[in-house]
Design an enzyme around this catalytic site. Structure first.
Site, PDB file in Angstrom:
ATOM      1  N   GLU A  72       0.826  -1.224   0.000  1.00 41.38           N
ATOM      2  CA  GLU A  72       0.000   0.000   0.000  1.00 41.38           C
ATOM      3  C   GLU A  72       0.851   1.261   0.000  1.00 41.38           C
ATOM      4  OE1 GLU A  72      -3.213  -0.031   2.896  1.00 41.38           O
ATOM      5  OE2 GLU A  72      -3.280   2.156   2.910  1.00 41.38           O
ATOM      6  N   LYS A 252      -7.191  -0.648  11.664  1.00 41.29           N
ATOM      7  CA  LYS A 252      -6.627  -1.118  10.389  1.00 41.29           C
ATOM      8  C   LYS A 252      -5.389  -0.293  10.048  1.00 41.29           C
ATOM      9  CE  LYS A 252      -6.149  -1.435   5.748  1.00 41.29           C
ATOM     10  NZ  LYS A 252      -5.338  -0.642   4.833  1.00 41.29           N
ATOM     11  N   ASP A 268       4.197 -14.540  11.584  1.00 42.11           N
ATOM     12  CA  ASP A 268       2.854 -14.994  11.216  1.00 42.11           C
ATOM     13  C   ASP A 268       1.871 -13.839  11.478  1.00 42.11           C
ATOM     14  OD1 ASP A 268       0.340 -16.122  11.144  1.00 42.11           O
ATOM     15  OD2 ASP A 268       0.883 -17.905  12.288  1.00 42.11           O
ATOM     16  N   HIS A 367      -1.734  10.503  -0.816  1.00 40.03           N
ATOM     17  CA  HIS A 367      -1.818   9.294  -1.642  1.00 40.03           C
ATOM     18  C   HIS A 367      -1.602   9.607  -3.125  1.00 40.03           C
ATOM     19  CE1 HIS A 367      -3.011   5.823   0.664  1.00 40.03           C
ATOM     20  NE2 HIS A 367      -3.795   6.555   1.402  1.00 40.03           N
TER      21      HIS A 367
HETATM   22  C1  MEV Z   1      -5.701   3.333   5.245  1.00 40.09           C
HETATM   23  O1  MEV Z   1      -5.054   2.145   4.855  1.00 40.09           O
HETATM   24  C2  MEV Z   1      -5.621   3.530   6.734  1.00 40.09           C
HETATM   25  C3  MEV Z   1      -6.441   4.707   7.291  1.00 40.09           C
HETATM   26  O2  MEV Z   1      -7.791   4.585   6.859  1.00 40.09           O
HETATM   27  C4  MEV Z   1      -6.363   4.611   8.795  1.00 40.09           C
HETATM   28  C5  MEV Z   1      -7.294   5.539   9.536  1.00 40.09           C
HETATM   29  O3  MEV Z   1      -8.322   5.938   8.980  1.00 40.09           O
HETATM   30  O4  MEV Z   1      -6.971   5.821  10.712  1.00 40.09           O
HETATM   31  C6  MEV Z   1      -5.925   6.018   6.792  1.00 40.09           C
END
Ligand code: MEV
Length: 428
Positions: A72, A252, A268, A367
């Site tokens: 990513e 995430k 792992d 991004h």
């Molecule tokens: C994207 O991979 C991760 C984010 O969405 C994390 C977040 O929103 O805190 C930018």
């Protein structure tokens, strides 16, 4: 030392890493077919991911360059940038402890079975120790046993929990071996077969913690705006604690960094993911793994993270994968508990980077450039075409592979027209 690292050519970056860890030979490491063929079944080829490094990390007053394998865009840039702003991240680790379970089902008289198991406690522990002699010699191995009665609508269960110190290994095989060795004795004593004998990926005690204090002034040149950003970061963190939709994405983002280090070091990551998300919901309410608070008077933003990180630095894939070995060398051969702390620090920084972007300019801006680069490559731009195409894509109101393909076509048209002009002028 790593100023402008991201702007350097790949060869220059490699030279800088060589300088940072002189004994770490940066030559391109690959996973040999002969090794890969013995790692999994039906092997055909290697699947590759880009591996980069997050720079600017200071953990417990020591400088780190952190290997990250991730597909990513922006993850490594965000971690490096956050590492610089956060400065020193202080970390700690709880017990080095994993748990295995033997489950007995269809129990008619739980009290009687529990009493029988209690009488066998020492024998069971010594069977486990006999089957984990390597670990015991290294100062780890079986730690203790716990017996519990659990009920469902279907039946009554008795669970035997074995706690185990895996030293610097993951410990899954070692624990499973002990469980399978203990099970026949238990079955003989209780008079029935075990339903399940397996390691659990959940742990409440093997917890890594990291915390940091950032001077609010570091968040923006303008004092008022800096305070505003600090407060918004604290609010975003608070909001994640009351909304599962947000908490999931919040976590995430943390795992973007942690998984990337886990993959680079041959760990792992499915075990880590399972463990972390179970921990996040341990109160029955899925919670963010980090917490940011803002002290307006002291002008500081405080951040902390707390999560189980069952990782290893020896055994299994780690010991045979040359890139995992390289990554561990880059981290100065940490112990398993040090590696968990490095990961916790990266998770905290990754989360800071994400929330800071979210409460200010948004994440799309950061991004854009990598997204443009990836689109340029997708539509087949050559090395010379990538930069001009990226510039045009960034200036375009929308970015997609269709737009990229159209712009590339135009660019190639322009170049061939320019070439025709040069030829024409030369011939005149
Ligand atoms: C994207 O991979 C991760 C984010 O969405 C994390 C977040 O929103 O805190 C930018």
């Amino acid at each position: 030392m790593f100023k402008g690292f991201y702007k350097k050519k790949i060869s220059e970056r490699r030279a800088m890493i060589d300088e940072f860890r002189p004994n770490l030979h940066i030559m391109l490491k690959q996973l040999p077919e002969s090794v890969a063929n013995n790692m999994i079944e039906n092997y055909l080829m290697n699947y590759e991911l880009p591996l980069g490094v997050a720079v600017n990390f200071t953990i417990n007053e020591e400088a780190y360059v952190v290997p990250m394998a991730v597909e990513e865009p922006s993850v490594i840039a965000a971690a490096s940038n956050a590492g610089k702003i956060l400065g020193n991240i202080q970390t700690s680790y709880g017990e080095r402890e994993i748990v295995g379970q033997i489950v007995l089902a269809e129990i008619d008289d739980p009290v009687k079975v529990l009493a029988k198991l209690e009488a066998e406690r020492e024998t069971l522990l010594s069977i486990a120790k006999d089957h984990a002699q390597n670990m015991v010699r290294r100062g780890g191995g079986p730690l203790g046993l716990r017996f519990e009665h659990k009920m469902s609508e279907m039946t009554d269960y008795i669970v035997i929990y074995l706690t185990f110190n895996p030293c610097d290994a993951m410990g899954a095989n070692a624990v499973n071996t002990c469980l399978e060795a203990m099970a026949p004795h238990i079955e003989a004593v209780v008079g029935q077969d075990a339903l399940i004998r397996i390691l659990s990926n959940y742990s409440e005690t093997a917890i890594a913690r990291a915390e940091t204090q950032v001077m609010v002034a570091k968040l923006h040149q303008d004092r008022e705006q800096a305070h505003q950003i600090a407060k918004r970061i604290a609010m975003a963190s608070d909001y994640a604690s009351i909304d599962i939709y947000r908490a999931t994405t919040h976590n995430k983002g943390i795992m973007n960094g942690i998984d990337a280090v886990a993959i680079a070091t041959g760990n792992d990551w499915r075990a880590i993911e399972a463990s972390v998300h179970a921990y996040a919901s341990r109160t029955g309410n899925y919670q963010p793994l980090t917490r940011w608070t803002y002290d307006a008077e002291a002008e500081i933003l405080l951040g902390s993270i707390e999560l189980p990180l069952p990782v290893a630095v020896v055994g299994g894939t780690i010991s045979v994968h040359p890139i995992a070995q390289w990554s561990l060398e880059l981290l100065n051969q940490p112990s398993a508990s040090q590696l968990s702390q490095i990961m916790a620090a990266v998770g905290l920084a990754q989360n800071f980077g994400a929330i800071r972007a979210l409460v200010t300019e948004g994440i799309q801006k950061g991004h854009m450039s990598l997204q443009a680069r990836s689109l340029a490559m997708q539509v087949g731009a050559t090395e010379e075409e990538v930069e001009p195409l990226v510039a045009q894509l960034k200036a375009s109101p929308t970015m997609s592979s269709t737009v990229a393909a159209d712009l590339l076509e135009q660019l190639r048209g322009q170049v061939s027209e320019e070439r025709k002009d040069v030829k024409y002028n030369r011939n005149r």
